[in-house]
Scaffold this active site. Structure first.
Site, PDB file in Angstrom:
ATOM      1  N   THR A  39       0.828  -1.200   0.000  1.00 58.68           N
ATOM      2  CA  THR A  39       0.000   0.000   0.000  1.00 58.68           C
ATOM      3  C   THR A  39       0.867   1.257   0.000  1.00 58.68           C
ATOM      4  OG1 THR A  39      -1.747  -1.147   1.192  1.00 58.68           O
ATOM      5  CG2 THR A  39      -1.714   1.246   1.366  1.00 58.68           C
TER       6      THR A  39
ATOM      7  N   ARG B 280     -14.565  -6.173  -0.710  1.00 58.70           N
ATOM      8  CA  ARG B 280     -14.026  -5.734   0.574  1.00 58.70           C
ATOM      9  C   ARG B 280     -13.366  -4.368   0.437  1.00 58.70           C
ATOM     10  NH1 ARG B 280      -8.473  -4.413   2.405  1.00 58.70           N
ATOM     11  NH2 ARG B 280      -8.418  -4.805   4.654  1.00 58.70           N
TER      12      ARG B 280
ATOM     13  N   GLY C 227     -10.993  -1.544   2.745  1.00 59.76           N
ATOM     14  CA  GLY C 227     -10.176  -1.417   3.944  1.00 59.76           C
ATOM     15  C   GLY C 227     -10.073   0.011   4.423  1.00 59.76           C
ATOM     16  N   ASP C 228      -9.124   0.234   5.312  1.00 61.84           N
ATOM     17  CA  ASP C 228      -8.982   1.558   5.924  1.00 61.84           C
ATOM     18  C   ASP C 228      -8.527   2.615   4.941  1.00 61.84           C
ATOM     19  OD1 ASP C 228      -6.502   0.040   5.966  1.00 61.84           O
ATOM     20  OD2 ASP C 228      -5.642   1.706   7.080  1.00 61.84           O
TER      21      ASP C 228
ATOM     22  N   THR D 159      -1.028   2.031   7.160  1.00 60.78           N
ATOM     23  CA  THR D 159      -0.826   0.878   6.284  1.00 60.78           C
ATOM     24  C   THR D 159      -0.721  -0.378   7.135  1.00 60.78           C
ATOM     25  OG1 THR D 159       0.636  -0.154   4.648  1.00 60.78           O
ATOM     26  CG2 THR D 159       1.681   1.306   6.257  1.00 60.78           C
ATOM     27  N   GLY D 160      -1.369  -1.445   6.695  1.00 65.47           N
ATOM     28  CA  GLY D 160      -1.339  -2.685   7.462  1.00 65.47           C
ATOM     29  C   GLY D 160      -2.657  -3.419   7.345  1.00 65.47           C
TER      30      GLY D 160
ATOM     31  N   GLY E 261      -6.134  -3.582   7.516  1.00 67.09           N
ATOM     32  CA  GLY E 261      -7.108  -2.503   7.506  1.00 67.09           C
ATOM     33  C   GLY E 261      -8.220  -2.643   8.512  1.00 67.09           C
TER      34      GLY E 261
END
Length: 308
Positions: free
Chosen positions: A176, A204, A206-207, A227-228, A230
């Site tokens: 990301t 899906r 994510g954050d 980042t990671g 989410g």
């Protein structure tokens, strides 16, 4: 006029020193430096934080090394899904897209949502259609295909797992991308863009698509990009939580960011990191994973990049 500053990330996760080839490490570091140079050129010419953050993110989306745009991971059906967001710290305007499938540069679509609509988030096929109506370039699935990402999907399917772009201990796949920027006018901005997680369910988000969880910018506090995993960043509302700690608890930027990454995320299974920047040019980049591709530059200083 304020001294400008810029920080970027290229994803966090399992990043093995022993298994990364010297060639991949050198290439990754070179791409991070090039991205910083693009942003710094804009800032040095008194360009806006928004423009610098956008340009940096477009460059990283176009680079097949990163899990955003061209180098995105595959979902469970062997397709791609893109999330991106942007926020202007001067007025808290923001825009995002989620689960898009064909936008060549998702961050440009997020900016169009912010600037051309009264909305904040558009999702799925309608995000693709909106981007096309705005004159943005769409691309076929073959444009986003990389052999390395296909191999990651195969391994994830075999393990019956949904994993980060570098959730396997492999040769250093990058992830990301995002940026936090302070321009000479004292304004902050943040961008975030991703292809999500390998073997994720189609649809899906994510954050990286969610303001407050993965993206935040407000001149009075800070700009944050995460980042990671989410889902954990969403459960903790991580990005805006850093800003709230700075605003309401008199925490320093570094203390707030470190608390979120090392104390708040782990209990909910959170692995990853963030980059954050305030209006005084303070930068912090904590991570609790094996590594995080990252770099920064400040006016009058040499650019720095790191992985571990």
């Amino acid at each position: 006029m304020s001294p400008y500053a810029l920080a970027i990330h290229g994803g966090a996760g399992v990043i093995s020193r022993s298994r990364m080839t010297p060639e991949r490490e050198a290439e990754s570091r070179a791409e991070l430096r090039h991205a910083l140079a693009i942003g710094e050129e804009i800032l040095a010419a008194s360009g806006t934080a928004l423009d610098a953050a956008t340009a940096v993110t477009v460059y990283l989306e176009d680079c097949p090394l990163f899990n955003a745009g061209r180098g995105s991971v595959f979902d469970a059906e062997g397709n791609h899904g893109f999330d991106a967001s942007i926020m202007d710290g001067s007025n808290r305007k923001c825009g995002a897209i989620a689960a898009a499938r064909a936008i060549k540069n998702p961050i440009l679509a997020a900016r169009k949502v912010m600037e051309e609509t009264p909305h904040i988030l558009l999702a799925g096929d309608l995000a693709d259609r909106f981007a096309q109506e705005q004159g943005l370039e769409l691309a076929p699935p073959s444009y986003f295909f990389t052999t390395h990402r296909r191999e990651q999907l195969k391994r994830a399917r075999e393990a019956k797992q949904v994993v980060l772009d570098h959730g396997f201990d492999d040769d250093g796949a990058t992830g990301t991308v995002g940026a936090v920027v302070l321009d000479k006018h004292g304004n902050l901005a943040t961008t975030n863009s991703t292809g999500g997680m390998t073997n994720k369910l189609p649809g899906r988000a994510g954050d990286s698509a969610l303001i407050g969880s993965g993206t935040w910018a407000h001149n009075d506090t800070c700009a944050v990009c995460t980042t990671g995993i989410g889902e954990a960043f969403i459960r903790t509302n991580a990005a805006s939580r850093v800003a709230a700690m700075v605003e309401f608890s008199a925490s320093t930027l570094a203390d707030a960011a470190h608390w979120v990454i090392y104390a708040d995320l782990p209990p909910v299974g959170g692995s990853g990191g963030l980059i954050a920047l305030n209006r005084w040019g303070d930068i912090t980049m904590p991570f609790n994973s094996g590594g995080m591709y990252r770099g920064y530059v400040k006016e009058g200083e040499e650019a720095k990049v790191a992985i571990w």
